[in-house]
Design a protein around this motif. Structure first.
Motif: not given
Length: 248
Positions: A24-32, A34-42, A55-64
């Motif tokens: 996910l790309v988030v706006l954290h403290n006004g700056a862009e 990238y937050v890598p996430c785990r792919n949990v697909a089978g 995803y929830a942790l990234a949301e806590d950092m700022g708007p997605i």
């Protein structure tokens, strides 16, 4: 996206190869950022399922601002599943990076694509399989929306929920979706949901009865299509679900 963000995405895609990366790309403290996430697909080599916790942790950092994933060994072009997921996501920008083996044997980033929600609905016949989006319940939802103007609720469903010995997606949720159980001996009407049990301990497959002995359905790992109702399908039938507005 700025060059620092693109480099972080490319590094993640290369490290994950031959699996699909996601993030996910988030706006954290006004700056862009990238937050890598785990792919949990089978089957992470074929598609991605982003970790809900990540995803929830990234949301806590700022708007997605963007959802990102890679296409290993394939073009940076959205699949039916990608476009359908973008419609459900509520995120305006989706980014795909293609990654492949080069002539010298090295793995490198090749191309980029950005797209977003456009109102896309996958065709009812010939749609690709993607669990949780383009699957047997997905085609029931889309048929009811396109043909009857009815928006059925969606339900979270883990991959291969029918194998965990606990989940019973259809039987647990049909009433909340507005259906009644009219039994497997009911005289079929167009729009009836034919609930089947195929190599499972619980009913795990559904099709829409279209009338004239034809069923529309989307079997695991195959393209969706119409088929004659009867034979193996009728043998697998466990019950018939009828939308409440159609029930006598």
């Amino acid at each position: 996206m700025n060059e620092e963000t693109k480099k972080a995405i490319a590094d993640h895609a290369l490290a994950a190869y031959p699996r699909e990366c996601c993030g996910l790309v988030v706006l954290h403290n006004g700056a862009e950022r990238y937050v890598p996430c785990r792919n949990v697909a089978g089957a992470p080599e074929e598609h991605f399922v982003m970790s809900a916790e990540d995803y929830a942790l990234a949301e806590d950092m700022g708007p997605i601002v963007a959802v990102v994933h890679s296409h290993p060994g394939a073009p940076a072009r959205p699949s039916m599943a990608d476009k359908a997921m973008a419609e459900k996501s509520g995120v305006d920008k989706w980014v795909i990076i293609s990654v492949g083996i080069q002539g010298d044997g090295a793995v490198a980033a090749e191309d980029w694509c950005e797209f977003g929600p456009t109102g896309y609905v996958a065709p009812l016949v010939g749609r690709e399989w993607a669990h949780g989006t383009l699957d047997c319940y997905g085609i029931v939802r889309d048929w009811y929306r396109l043909e009857r103007g009815i928006d059925l609720p969606d339900f979270e469903r883990a991959e291969k929920w029918w194998e965990d010995g606990q989940s019973n997606l259809y039987m647990d949720n049909f009433a909340a979706a507005g259906f009644v159980d009219v039994g497997q001996d009911a005289e079929l009407q167009p729009g009836d949901v034919l609930l089947m049990q195929i190599r499972s301990k619980v009913p795990n497959h559904a099709g829409i009865y279209l009338g004239d002995n034809i069923m529309l359905h989307h079997m695991y790992g195959r393209l969706s299509g119409r088929t004659v109702w009867g034979g193996m399908w009728a043998h697998a039938l466990r019950t018939v679900l009828r939308y409440k507005g159609n029930a006598a």
